[in-house]
Scaffold this active site. Structure first.
Site, PDB file in Angstrom:
ATOM      1  N   ASP A 142     -42.221 -41.500  -0.360  1.00 24.73           N
ATOM      2  CA  ASP A 142     -42.477 -41.850   1.043  1.00 24.73           C
ATOM      3  C   ASP A 142     -41.194 -42.294   1.731  1.00 24.73           C
ATOM      4  O   ASP A 142     -40.901 -41.890   2.866  1.00 24.73           O
ATOM      5  CB  ASP A 142     -43.519 -42.973   1.127  1.00 24.73           C
ATOM      6  CG  ASP A 142     -44.936 -42.487   0.877  1.00 24.73           C
ATOM      7  OD1 ASP A 142     -45.161 -41.261   0.860  1.00 24.73           O
ATOM      8  OD2 ASP A 142     -45.832 -43.338   0.693  1.00 24.73           O
ATOM      9  N   GLU A 191     -43.091 -34.511  -0.708  1.00 19.98           N
ATOM     10  CA  GLU A 191     -43.044 -33.761  -1.962  1.00 19.98           C
ATOM     11  C   GLU A 191     -41.602 -33.529  -2.404  1.00 19.98           C
ATOM     12  O   GLU A 191     -41.298 -33.553  -3.606  1.00 19.98           O
ATOM     13  CB  GLU A 191     -43.780 -32.431  -1.803  1.00 19.98           C
ATOM     14  CG  GLU A 191     -45.260 -32.558  -1.491  1.00 19.98           C
ATOM     15  CD  GLU A 191     -46.022 -33.306  -2.568  1.00 19.98           C
ATOM     16  OE1 GLU A 191     -45.631 -33.210  -3.751  1.00 19.98           O
ATOM     17  OE2 GLU A 191     -47.003 -34.009  -2.244  1.00 19.98           O
TER      18      GLU A 191
END
Length: 411
Positions: A355, A275
């Protein structure tokens, strides 16, 4: 004849959606009896088969929902809008109040009309596969709160929009667009403190290893949060999640209690790092810019439609600013399907960037990979989605593609 053309366009859009659902269901069922090789050691055949059955059940409901939605929209076009326009016009005087009343009455009726599909989804599909935890009473309360909130926000918005149409020049849509952006930003700021607590309880993340690790990670990434909170997501569903919310001083990080129950401290840290990747790559700002661009096009289209008497005359509807807005929004519905693959592609790229950032921030990909596998398995997400369906309907890359990218990053 023109109303038939619009009906055909809406039917074609629904047909494409149904075709995609059928593709997804067939593709997943054909791979139901074998776990993909890369997941054979971490996902059991029973979990894989459950995911396939859950996917098929959701697509059956999606087909029913598409047919039901098409029938309701056509009913509005052929007689519903005209009848409601006359009814509201007889009860309320003045073009602004009558127009706002028409729009809000349609919102209220549509909310009731959509209830059957929502009930089947919650107490049928979700309950069958063990995900639903919401009681009928809580479901009804959520529905009522959502409708009341929509009306409370909708009254000033509808009245303001109709006032701008009548008071401003041909560029009223530009003023409306600017007001929409201001309203959206304000809503982002007030959502965590005024709206979200209407539906869920939020408690500060308790002291302990998770909190200390999270705070250290935030400091490392240079992110200043307005607070760390745990949400009681388990009272409605067993699905897990974490998200950033708010704007400016109200921004905060929220963990579902189900996420903290399912993931280890290392995995929770990895999910948060992902996040934070969105924060580092300015994905929120990117999304706001895209929203501004798309909404500008929508308001321009409304500006064209509302000021042309033929726009509603061509399908035999009464001419009013409110009716023109409603019909213009109905015409936009099929456009979203056309641009869905492009929108999802941009979203996939953002997820891959996040990611990669998480892997770099936490010093490896193992914990993020294991967290993604756990979350996918526990929410019965299929490992074998139809590639075409995924391009249209997946805002996040399918898990196999995400793990392939993470494995490549290790090399």
């Amino acid at each position: 004849m023109p109303v038939a053309l619009l009906s055909l366009l809406l039917a074609a859009s629904a047909a494409v959606g149904i075709w995609l659902s059928l593709r997804q269901s067939r593709y997943v069922r054909s791979r139901r009896h074998a776990v993909p090789g890369d997941f054979a050691d971490v996902v059991s055949l029973a979990d894989h088969m459950k995911a396939a059955d859950y996917t098929a059940a959701r697509q059956r409901l999606a087909i029913v929902g598409a047919l039901w939605g098409l029938a309701v929209t056509l009913a509005w076009l052929y007689f519903g809008i005209t009848a409601l326009h006359r009814l509201v016009g007889g009860l309320v005087s003045g073009p602004i109040l009558a127009g706002a009343g028409l729009i809000l009455a349609m919102i209220s009726i549509s909310s009731v009309v959509d209830l059957p599909v929502d009930v089947v989804k919650t107490f049928g599909v979700e309950a069958k596969f063990g995900f639903n935890r919401v009681s009928p009473r809580l479901f009804a309360l959520d529905w009522a709160k959502g409708l009341i909130l929509s009306l409370l926000l909708g009254v000033p918005l509808a009245c303001g929009l109709l006032w701008l149409i009548g008071a401003m020049s041909g560029l009223w849509w530009l003023w409306a667009w600017a007001a929409f952006l201001i309203f959206s930003s304000a809503l982002m700021a007030i959502y965590p403190i005024w709206i979200a607590p209407l539906f869920n309880k939020f408690k500060p993340l308790p002291d302990g290893e998770v909190k200390s690790r999270v705070e250290a990670l935030l400091a490392k990434a240079g992110y200043q949060s307005g607070g760390l909170f745990v949400m009681d997501g388990s009272k409605r569903s067993s699905h897990a999640n974490a998200y950033f919310t708010g704007f400016g001083r109200t921004k905060r990080i929220v963990f579902f209690d189900t996420l903290l129950e399912k993931l280890s401290v290392d995995e929770t840290e990895a999910v948060l790092a992902h996040e934070l990747g969105h924060f580092r790559h300015h994905d929120v700002i990117r999304s706001m810019v895209r929203l501004a661009g798309v909404s500008l096009l929508i308001f321009f289209w409304l500006g064209v439609a509302v000021k042309q008497p033929w726009f509603t005359d061509w399908i035999g509807l009464p001419h009013s600013n409110a009716v023109a807005i409603i019909v213009a929004m109905i015409c936009i519905e099929p456009v979203g399907l056309i641009f869905a693959p492009l929108s999802n592609l941009m979203s996939w790229r953002a997820e891959w960037r996040a990611d990669a950032f998480a892997a770099a921030l936490t010093g490896g990909t193992a914990h993020l990979s294991s967290a993604l596998i756990k979350l996918s398995r526990d929410s019965a997400s299929t490992l074998t989605p139809d590639p075409v369906f995924a391009r249209f309907h997946y805002s996040h890359p399918p898990l196999p593609l995400r793990l392939d990218r993470l494995r490549a990053a290790r090399r």
